[in-house]
Scaffold this active site. Structure first.
Site, PDB file in Angstrom:
ATOM      1  N   GLY B  93       0.807  -1.204   0.000  1.00  0.00           N
ATOM      2  CA  GLY B  93       0.000   0.000   0.000  1.00  0.00           C
ATOM      3  C   GLY B  93       0.841   1.255   0.000  1.00  0.00           C
ATOM      4  O   GLY B  93       0.489   2.253  -0.610  1.00  0.00           O
ATOM      5  N   GLY B  95       4.030   1.606  -1.093  1.00  0.00           N
ATOM      6  CA  GLY B  95       4.878   1.818  -2.253  1.00  0.00           C
ATOM      7  C   GLY B  95       5.538   0.524  -2.652  1.00  0.00           C
ATOM      8  O   GLY B  95       5.080  -0.554  -2.296  1.00  0.00           O
ATOM      9  N   VAL B  97       9.041  -1.870  -2.863  1.00  0.00           N
ATOM     10  CA  VAL B  97      10.355  -2.080  -2.263  1.00  0.00           C
ATOM     11  C   VAL B  97      11.248  -2.776  -3.282  1.00  0.00           C
ATOM     12  O   VAL B  97      10.874  -3.797  -3.856  1.00  0.00           O
ATOM     13  CB  VAL B  97      10.253  -2.930  -0.983  1.00  0.00           C
ATOM     14  CG1 VAL B  97      11.625  -3.039  -0.330  1.00  0.00           C
ATOM     15  CG2 VAL B  97       9.243  -2.337  -0.028  1.00  0.00           C
ATOM     16  N   LYS B 114      12.831   1.467  -0.344  1.00  0.00           N
ATOM     17  CA  LYS B 114      11.379   1.606  -0.377  1.00  0.00           C
ATOM     18  C   LYS B 114      11.049   2.927  -1.043  1.00  0.00           C
ATOM     19  O   LYS B 114      11.444   3.990  -0.558  1.00  0.00           O
ATOM     20  CB  LYS B 114      10.833   1.561   1.052  1.00  0.00           C
ATOM     21  CG  LYS B 114       9.344   1.864   1.131  1.00  0.00           C
ATOM     22  CD  LYS B 114       8.790   1.557   2.505  1.00  0.00           C
ATOM     23  CE  LYS B 114       8.302   0.131   2.578  1.00  0.00           C
ATOM     24  NZ  LYS B 114       7.640  -0.225   3.802  1.00  0.00           N
ATOM     25  N   ASP B 205       4.209   1.603  13.154  1.00  0.00           N
ATOM     26  CA  ASP B 205       3.647   0.673  12.179  1.00  0.00           C
ATOM     27  C   ASP B 205       4.197  -0.726  12.413  1.00  0.00           C
ATOM     28  O   ASP B 205       4.657  -1.383  11.489  1.00  0.00           O
ATOM     29  CB  ASP B 205       3.983   1.177  10.755  1.00  0.00           C
ATOM     30  CG  ASP B 205       3.120   0.499   9.698  1.00  0.00           C
ATOM     31  OD1 ASP B 205       2.065  -0.065  10.061  1.00  0.00           O
ATOM     32  OD2 ASP B 205       3.512   0.517   8.519  1.00  0.00           O
TER      33      ASP B 205
END
Lengths: 188, 874
Positions: B93, B95, B97, B114, B205
């Site tokens: 979601g 981006g 990597v 990333k 996160d």
């Protein structure tokens, strides 16, 4: 494949004398040079690369105008022209992108994802262009000042010189032009 | 807009823009006549702020980059920054990597990059990245994948370069492993998170995908700091809006609601991960992935409870209210250990099961706040005391042990946010213990030395732990004098021992410090001087022996200079530090007008890294905050760069809010934060009144909180009066004129209470009355301000800001009389102001500030003279 620099110089002189018919000849010459430079900039991939359109204009100038004749007049003409051209190129491009986007987003995307896309509220080039057009309708010089400074990347001294006014006068005009622009860009 | 109208606007605008902001209302009233639309128009232009240059440049550049970039669709094989992209690791979601290689010829290093797939204002991002990198660079931990680099790609997308980790997500790895093994791994993860928290970095996160286990069984945490870098909350100006990226399965309720995120949020996420590790299923089940459903489930539904003690532990971490969760990750992890070792855990409703628990509860100590360090300490002291009672022979040993525990305990607690209560309690308990020992102790020098070290720890910690009030300083002073008696006695017996000199220097320093805090400046000077005498006779080793930071002579000289500064004698302060110019106080320099030098000094200090202790973080913010004030606080002498000042202060305030949040009992931090909020209000008051009002409101709120806890602090009251007075102008400009008057009245009340009138408050009151067209009242206030300002200069002739304030008085009066048509009187005041600026260098150092003001004053005089001449012609 660069055009003979004398052509560009001559055309610019014509243009500065008020001959608008040379615009069609000048535009492709300078446009292709600007594009070529832009591409090579990106390929160079410097770690800190941020593309400065104004740097492009400076470099295009060096390539297109013969180094041997550092007449500031032709330089000033070139910058005025290139600044206007740069504005045209960018605004056209932005308008094109907008149209594309509208086409692509024609179908409604259901709000299922956790992400909610919000568009940037920063001034975009189209809004900037519209504001400049409005400003020019009652104060053409101020619109030109902003165009030269931002699209042409000229210093205040250069702008003052190109317009034949003192730096101090320019400073005063500039502060009002910016204040107006700040309002125009935020009062939407 | 017609050209004619525009010409009129331009003329008035240009004349008004040349005036000081304070003189503008009067001028506009006069020149716009009754044309209120005209006046609004000009005022709008005068007030138009914001950074239009940056906005325009950014939009042009962004467009130019997309134009030049259309061809670069595929990244593989190309370069991002210094790295060659070799493949795609995954896309999510946030981006994509990529796997990439840093290829420097000789040395190759594999990394993960990333690339965030959202456009951002990359100037702001880069600025933020540079700021954060300093903090993130400190994160060196075997279980944390390091953030190596970052920047913006050609497509204007932010990217982050991280150590490349090959591994399996924690939950997947755990499947099929014995429960003990799973918990052991989880505790390793906790240790890494705790380490980051001690560095004040919250992950934001945490989820299984960010916790990989390598094939050697080592857990590695990814993406530390990335979420915060992308969080728009703390960026100056919301010029762009970011999608709030959520992993709803592991996000805390406060995160889902978009509220302030603290370490407690990471504890929740860890709880959700543990739930999954233990039970094999996710804590939450979502009907759909809409925002409303996510919020409903996360904030209202309790996950199905898991059985047993481990279930209690998970449940405690997953509590909806952050304050009811474990206070620290360490505590969480420790509870799991206790469970593994078959010991009782604290995650049991209303039972606190460990030794010393009753004592702690009786003393109402918030156990969670202090954590286990404190408990261990109490036990340590308890043991020492018991031993001491049992036998005299054991006493010495016991006491040495206790002193050592005390020394390290304060140090450890200082490093953990949220331990104000714990440290207070520790100081109290230790003091009782030391007093008791002092009464019983034999005159053995070694014993006395240990006793003194104990007192020193208490005394030097007491005055500084979050209670900036008289009572605390006086108590600390009392302890310090007990310490002094012992230290002086010891020194008499052996005057040459370096340790004893170190002890005396530290003792006198603490006494001086407390006197300084109490406002007894002369007394403070005396003690600092004494300390200096002994500081030279000690060395680094001896300070280490007494558990006190090195006190060099120059450091004490610097304290002495600081007191002179407080007394208004900035020149002496500067002279004292002449031999070590970099140690000079930027405040002294700024006070005498040497702004450039002060700014240069502060810029150099921005590079100083704070040490890890939590309490030092707030100190590290002093440099950028002071620099911002010099750069662009319009209410002080400044270099005129309000934009830069705002950027700096936004960052300072954000970090200070975070620190305060980590320990809401720290009144000292609250006070500093309040003052920085007020500075933010000051630098935005002209360009953005509503932002200024918000900052001032927060400042006032915090100051009220501090006042409630420390009602006797004179300096605090001075600040309260000033902040209220400062907020009046932006309040009025955002349509809250009544509120503005109320706050000015409050400022006046406080100034009366402490007997310190301020010319600034009277000027602001005058402006407020003028805005209500009560000209007589306005004149009264302006007139009252003059003698106050004059007296202030008399008392502190070296402080140049005071001269500026007198000039402000005269300029207000000048503008007032000019708009009232009394031109001779207006000229008189303008000339007085001009004289102040002209004579500036007789008293202080020149900078761009007084030069600009001098020019403006000369213009005002000139214009006034012209008008006077014109009015005299028939």
């Amino acid at each position: 494949m660069s055009p003979p620099s004398s052509d560009v110089t001559q055309l610019l002189q014509e243009w500065s004398r008020g001959n608008q018919s040379v615009v069609d000849q000048l535009t492709p010459l300078i446009y292709s040079e600007l594009r070529r430079l832009a591409d090579s900039y990106m390929r160079r991939e410097r770690p800190d690369h941020t593309l400065q359109p104004t740097a492009l204009i400076h470099e295009a100038y060096l390539r297109l105008i013969q180094q041997g004749q550092p007449e500031w007049h032709s330089r000033s003409h070139f910058f005025r022209f290139a600044a206007h051209l740069m504005r045209q190129i960018l605004v056209d491009h932005a308008r094109g992108r907008r149209a594309e986007k509208r086409g692509a987003n024609a179908e409604r995307i259901p709000l299922e994802q956790a992400e909610i896309a919000v568009e940037s509220v920063a001034a975009d080039v189209v809004a900037l262009d519209e504001a400049l057009v409005r400003l020019a309708s009652f104060d053409e010089r101020k619109a030109q000042i902003l165009e030269l400074k931002f699209f042409g990347g000229m210093t205040e001294e250069e702008v003052a010189e190109a317009l034949g006014i003192s730096v101090r006068t320019l400073g005063r005009e500039m502060r009002l032009a910016k204040a107006w622009m700040s309002q125009a860009l935020t009062s939407k | 807009m017609t050209t004619e109208r525009w010409r009129v606007i331009e003329e008035i605008y240009q004349a008004a823009a040349d005036l000081e902001p304070a003189a503008r209302p009067g001028f506009l009233e006069q020149s716009c006549g009754g044309d209120s639309a005209l006046r609004r128009e000009v005022e709008g232009l005068l007030g138009a702020g914001g950074d239009v240059d940056t906005a325009i440049e950014a939009s042009i550049r962004t467009e130019a980059e997309t134009l030049a970039n259309r061809a670069s669709e595929s990244v593989v094989g190309k370069r991002i920054g210094l790295y060659r992209v070799t493949g795609v690791i995954g896309a999510g979601g946030m981006g994509t990597v990529y796997r990439a290689l840093r290829d420097d010829g000789e040395f190759q290093k594999e990394v993960a990059i990333k690339v965030v797939k959202r456009g951002m204002d990359f100037d702001a991002l880069l600025a933020r990245f540079r700021r954060e990198r300093r903090i993130l660079a400190r994160l060196e931990h075997p279980n944390i994948s390091r953030l190596l680099d970052g920047g913006v790609t050609g497509e204007a997308l932010p990217y982050f370069v991280m150590e490349y980790v090959e591994g399996t997500p924690l939950t997947l790895y755990c499947a099929g492993k014995p429960i003990k093994e799973r918990l052991r791994l989880f505790r390793e993860v906790c240790a890494a998170v705790q380490y980051a928290h001690q560095n004040l970095i919250v992950h934001h996160d945490l989820k299984p995908a960010n916790i990989l286990v390598t094939k050697d069984g080592v857990p590695k945490l990814l993406d530390f700091g990335v979420a915060k870098l992308l969080d728009p909350e703390q960026l100056p100006e919301h010029t762009f809006t970011l999608v709030r990226m959520l992993t709803p399965d592991y996000a805390s309720p406060e995160q889902v609601r978009g509220e302030a995120i603290t370490t407690a949020s990471d504890i929740y996420s860890l709880g959700a991960v543990l739930y999954e590790i233990v039970s094999g299923r996710r804590a939450h089940c979502f009907g759909s992935r809409t925002t409303a459903e996510m919020e409903r489930v996360v904030c209202q539904i309790d996950p199905p409870p898991l059985a047993g003690e481990l279930g209690n532990i998970v449940q405690m971490a997953l509590r909806k209210e952050p304050e009811r969760r474990y206070a620290t990750v360490e505590q969480f992890s420790e509870d799991i250990r206790r469970h593994l070792d078959g010991l009782p855990v604290i995650a049991r409703p209303d039972t606190i099961v460990y030794r010393g628990g009753k004592f702690v509860r009786r003393n109402k100590l918030p156990v969670a706040a202090a954590g286990f360090a404190f408990v261990a300490l109490l036990i340590g002291i308890g043991v020492a005391l018991q031993q001491a009672r049992r036998a005299d022979r054991g006493r010495l040993e016991a006491q040495q042990y206790a002193s050592a525990v005390l020394q390290t305990a304060f140090e450890r607690l200082r490093q953990i946010p949220g331990t104000i209560a714990g440290r207070t309690q520790l100081a109290e308990t230790s003091l009782q213990y030391l007093n008791k020992l002092a009464a019983e102790a034999p005159a053995d020098p070694q014993l006395q030395l240990d006793l003194a070290i104990g007192y020193l720890q208490v005394a030097s910690n007491k005055g500084t732990i979050g209670h900036p009030n008289r009572v605390e300083y006086e108590k600390s002073l009392e302890t310090a004098h007990k310490l002094r008696a012992i230290a002086e006695d010891l020194q008499r017996r052996d005057p040459n021992a370096k340790v004893r000199n170190a002890l005396l220097a530290a003792t006198y320093n603490v006494i001086g410090h407390n006197h300084e805090n109490l406002g007894n400046h002369r007394e403070a000077l005396k003690w600092y001087e004494r300390a200096k005498g002994h500081a030279f006779a000690a060395d680094g080793e001896s300070y280490r022996r007494i558990g006190h930071p090195d006190l060099s002579g120059i450091q004490l000289q610097s304290s002495i200079a600081g007191v002179h500064d407080m007394l208004g004698d900035h020149r002496t302060a500067l002279n004292l530090l002449q031999d070590s110019p970099d140690r000079r106080h930027p405040a002294s320099l700024a006070s005498i007008g040497a702004l450039d030098e002060a700014a240069r000094l502060l810029r150099g200090r921005l590079k100083w890294l704070p040490d890890r202790a939590y309490v030092s973080r707030i100190f590290s913010l002093f440099h950028p905050a002071s620099l911002a004030v010099i750069e662009g606080n319009p209410l002080g002498l400044n270099l005129g760069d309000q934009r830069q000042a705002q950027i700096r202060l936004v960052a300072v305030v954000a970090e200070a809010e975070q620190l305060f949040n980590a320990d809401p009992l720290d009144m000292w931090c609250a006070w500093r934060l309040a003052m920085w909020q007020a500075r933010l209000g000051a630098v935005t008051r002209e360009a953005d009144p509503s932002k200024a009002v918000a900052a001032y409101a927060r400042s006032v709120q915090l100051l009220a909180l501090v006042l409630e806890r420390t009602p006797t602090n004179l300096r605090l009251k001075r600040d309260i009066a000033r902040v209220h007075a400062e907020s009046a102008m932006p309040l009025r400009n955002s349509g809250q004129a009544d509120r503005a008057l109320q706050w000015l009245q409050r400022a006046l009340d406080v100034e009366r209470e402490i007997g310190e009138p301020a010319s600034f408050t009277h000027l602001e009151l005058g402006d407020a009355f003028l805005a209500r067209r009560e000209r007589n009242k306005a004149l009264q206030q302006y007139t009252d301000a003059v003698p106050i300002a004059e007296k202030a200069i008399e008392a502190r002739p070296q402080t140049m800001q005071l001269r500026r304030e007198l000039a402000d008085c005269h300029e207000r009066l000048g503008a007032f009389h000019q708009s009232g048509g009394n031109l001779p009187l207006a000229l008189d005041h303008y000339s007085k102001s001009q004289a102040i600026w002209r004579d500036w260098t007789k008293h202080g150092v020149s900078s761009i500030y007084n030069q600009r003001r001098e020019k403006a004053a000369a213009l005002a005089v000139e214009r006034c003279e012209r008008m006077l001449k014109a009015s005299r012609k028939p």
